[in-house]
Design a protein around this motif. Structure first.
Motif, short mmCIF file in Angstrom:
data_model
loop_
_atom_site.label_atom_id
_atom_site.label_comp_id
_atom_site.label_asym_id
_atom_site.label_seq_id
_atom_site.Cartn_x
_atom_site.Cartn_y
_atom_site.Cartn_z
N MET A 1 41.69 39.20 58.73
CA MET A 1 42.95 39.71 59.28
C MET A 1 42.72 40.31 60.66
SD MET A 1 45.57 41.93 57.15
CE MET A 1 45.10 40.75 55.87
N VAL A 47 51.00 42.41 61.55
CA VAL A 47 51.41 41.05 61.15
C VAL A 47 52.49 40.51 62.09
CG1 VAL A 47 50.84 41.53 58.74
CG2 VAL A 47 53.23 41.74 59.51
N ILE A 82 51.39 45.98 42.60
CA ILE A 82 50.56 46.06 43.82
C ILE A 82 49.38 47.02 43.63
CG2 ILE A 82 52.47 45.42 45.33
CD1 ILE A 82 52.56 48.37 46.27
N ASP A 215 55.49 35.81 41.70
CA ASP A 215 55.62 34.39 41.99
C ASP A 215 55.20 34.08 43.43
OD1 ASP A 215 56.48 31.84 40.94
OD2 ASP A 215 58.10 31.94 42.41
N VAL A 216 55.64 34.92 44.37
CA VAL A 216 55.24 34.72 45.78
C VAL A 216 53.72 34.81 45.91
CG1 VAL A 216 55.30 35.78 48.07
CG2 VAL A 216 57.43 35.47 46.78
N MET A 217 53.11 35.73 45.14
CA MET A 217 51.66 35.91 45.21
C MET A 217 50.91 34.89 44.33
SD MET A 217 51.36 40.10 45.27
CE MET A 217 49.60 40.16 45.72
N ASP A 218 51.67 34.00 43.66
CA ASP A 218 51.06 33.00 42.78
C ASP A 218 50.13 33.66 41.77
OD1 ASP A 218 50.43 30.52 41.71
OD2 ASP A 218 48.81 30.15 43.12
N ARG A 219 50.67 34.71 41.12
CA ARG A 219 49.88 35.44 40.12
C ARG A 219 50.53 35.35 38.75
NH1 ARG A 219 49.77 41.35 42.37
NH2 ARG A 219 49.34 41.72 40.18
N PHE A 257 46.42 45.65 37.13
CA PHE A 257 45.12 46.17 37.58
C PHE A 257 44.69 47.45 36.83
CE2 PHE A 257 47.27 44.05 41.14
CZ PHE A 257 46.36 43.02 41.39
N GLN B 16 39.97 43.99 45.14
CA GLN B 16 40.34 43.32 43.89
C GLN B 16 41.82 42.92 43.91
OE1 GLN B 16 39.98 45.90 40.44
NE2 GLN B 16 41.16 44.50 39.15
N VAL B 17 42.67 43.84 44.38
CA VAL B 17 44.11 43.53 44.44
C VAL B 17 44.35 42.41 45.47
CG1 VAL B 17 46.41 44.44 44.94
CG2 VAL B 17 44.75 45.85 43.68
N SER B 20 43.75 38.88 44.35
CA SER B 20 44.52 38.38 43.21
C SER B 20 45.50 37.27 43.57
CB SER B 20 45.28 39.54 42.54
OG SER B 20 46.33 40.00 43.37
N PHE B 21 45.71 37.01 44.87
CA PHE B 21 46.63 35.93 45.25
C PHE B 21 46.13 34.60 44.67
CE2 PHE B 21 47.50 38.98 48.59
CZ PHE B 21 48.86 38.80 48.86
N GLY B 22 47.05 33.81 44.12
CA GLY B 22 46.71 32.47 43.66
C GLY B 22 46.67 31.49 44.81
N PRO B 23 46.16 30.28 44.54
CA PRO B 23 45.98 29.30 45.62
C PRO B 23 47.30 28.75 46.18
CG PRO B 23 45.42 28.36 43.48
CD PRO B 23 45.66 29.82 43.25
N ALA B 24 48.39 28.90 45.44
CA ALA B 24 49.65 28.31 45.91
C ALA B 24 50.46 29.28 46.78
CB ALA B 24 50.49 27.87 44.71
N THR B 25 49.91 30.46 47.08
CA THR B 25 50.65 31.39 47.93
C THR B 25 50.86 30.80 49.32
OG1 THR B 25 49.36 33.14 46.88
CG2 THR B 25 50.72 33.77 48.75
N VAL B 31 49.39 36.70 54.45
CA VAL B 31 49.07 37.58 55.58
C VAL B 31 49.93 38.85 55.52
CG1 VAL B 31 49.30 37.85 58.10
CG2 VAL B 31 48.26 35.76 57.14
N SER B 34 49.29 40.97 52.15
CA SER B 34 47.95 41.58 52.15
C SER B 34 47.93 42.81 53.04
CB SER B 34 46.90 40.58 52.65
OG SER B 34 46.75 39.52 51.75
N ILE B 37 50.04 45.68 51.38
CA ILE B 37 49.36 46.31 50.24
C ILE B 37 48.19 47.15 50.73
CG2 ILE B 37 47.92 45.81 48.21
CD1 ILE B 37 49.82 43.38 47.71
#
Lengths: 304, 304
Positions: A1, A47, A82, A215-219, A257, B16-17, B20-25, B31, B34, B37
């Motif tokens: 980042m 960002v 979060i 859903d946005v975070m694909d979790r 978490f 760790q948090v 946790s994003f999945g690959p489809a984010t 950006v 993350s 958070i």
């Protein structure tokens, strides 16, 4: 980042906002809000938040309160998703003992604790209603983490979801009041035992903003199966935590978490008890109240 | 304010948090979230947020959506009170021209713009209803900020509160639709003129969370008197801003941080016009559309 680039935007803007507090502001409120505003501004610059993204954020913000009710606290749930409740728990409750002993870990309370759980007799059961779960004899000892002395009259307050993943007061199928809740006192040996269910994993509700965020975070919205505990004693620091069956498929991806290594327990087959098919031992180490939490915390900061 | 002390708390928790994003984010969502958070966690650690403070924050969060309606956007207002809309405006719209010319400043849109403002003839009036204000002849020229060439067919869209501090669609006393709203086109000399009111200061609504926040911060809820403008032209970057009477008592303490020096204007006595008692000149310098905003912004970051 990317690191923040302070020269890119007006360097006087955030100081102007932080300078707007009037003289009657409570000093602690000023510390908290100044830090929060500064971090929100830093986030926006870091960002390069667009107008459209900010407007999406405003809509999301409004949607949190709009779905909340006296029985549904979506703001609390968003904080869990979060990791904020877990972090606040660490800040408030982490105890470091110079001599190296480690008390039982705390973790988040969650939104389903009730102050009205009934007192029950040692050896009794918290199971009032029919279920599809596995009855478990839970037992253990509560001790002083430093002296290892057993603690009589410690209170073990337990609550758990039923085998359908719902707590009594949120279950649309209806559960009797205080089903799967109870408070027990340890005996002269610091011991407790009672009957409960092996817990069942469940998903956070996904029909609101927390579901949108996950859903946005694909979790995954799933939590590992867990039993909630609040262990209190008049001379010891309260421990609020949750314990999890080893091998639960969601241990590594808990949506809030709240898993820690020492909170994972073993459910094993039990012979010769007509009430239960499983046994689970859980021992608890409490820290004296005089030990304040994280010794690096400056108590002066917390005067309101 | 204390600097963050990363060793005080578990250094692995925030990673760790963030992990946790999945690959489809969506990459841009990753950006933005993350950073958000990470900043919220850093805030909590920096101030050592207590459980009680966090719970107050959860209640506050829920209260924002609970008071919002299709006509009241409290989330938007909270962002204004902490300067976030003003900052997002700067990030999106600040234009830096290498040769040093400075276009007319932008500032926040606010919640009262309407896409339905009527077209009106140059020289006409936006005042439809009775009022207690001072009628003002507003006039000026729209030019290219680099060439100084007058711009024909630029659109000046204006909206303002009436002398009671209320906009047409929020006024409980009732105003006719589009009272004090209108769109005008500049003539062949880039000039426009019309009749409006000298604006009146008003307070943000204080009966909701924005009022609570302003009160905790010991700040005034008042905005300086202002006229809203949106100036558009097909070949130029849109300017959304507000202009303020010089000597307004709230110029230095605007509750939404939207005042900039070049947006302060003079209302002067007008002789010989039977329609108006004041005159106010406001000239506008537009930047060509090809000049993108803040040239240090990386457009690749903004691909969604």
């Amino acid at each position: 980042m990317a690191a923040p680039a302070p020269n890119k935007f007006d360097p006087d803007f955030t100081p102007q906002v932080l300078d707007s507090f009037g003289p009657a502001t409570n000093p602690r409120a000023k510390v908290v809000l100044s830090s929060l505003i500064k971090h929100i501004h830093d986030f926006a610059r870091e960002v390069e938040l667009t107008t459209e993204e900010w407007m999406m954020g405003v809509q999301f913000l409004n949607s949190i309160g709009q779905i909340s009710t006296p029985k549904r606290n979506e703001g609390h749930r968003i904080c869990d998703v979060i990791g904020l409740e877990s972090l606040v728990d660490e800040i408030a409750n982490k105890v470091i003992i110079d001599s190296g002993e480690v008390p039982t870990s705390t973790t988040i309370l969650g939104p389903f604790w009730s102050p009205n759980a009934p007192w029950r007799q040692i050896g009794g059961s918290i199971i009032q209603d029919p279920h599809n779960g596995q009855v478990t004899k839970m037992h253990g000892r509560v001790v002083d983490v430093i002296t290892q002395k057993p603690l009589k009259n410690a209170v073990v307050d337990i609550w758990q979801a039923s085998s359908n993943g719902k707590y009594d007061f949120q279950d649309p199928e209806g559960q009797s009041d205080n089903n799967l809740r109870g408070k027990f006192r340890t005996d002269a040996n610091g011991e407790y035992w009672f009957y409960c269910l092996k817990p069942t994993p469940y998903s956070l509700p996904t029909d609101g903003p927390a579901g949108v965020l996950l859903d946005v975070m694909d979790r995954s919205p799933w939590r590992p199966a867990h039993i909630h505990l609040m262990i209190t004693h008049e001379d010891y620091r309260t421990v609020v935590n949750q314990i999890y069956p080893r091998n639960d498929p969601y241990l590594g991806i808990d949506s809030v978490f709240a898993v820690k290594n020492d909170l994972v327990v073993d459910f094993v087959p039990l012979q010769g008890d007509k009430h239960a098919e499983l046994s689970m031992e859980y021992n608890i180490r409490l820290a004296p109240k005089l030990l304040r939490s994280n010794p690096m915390i400056d108590p002066a900061k917390h005067k309101i």
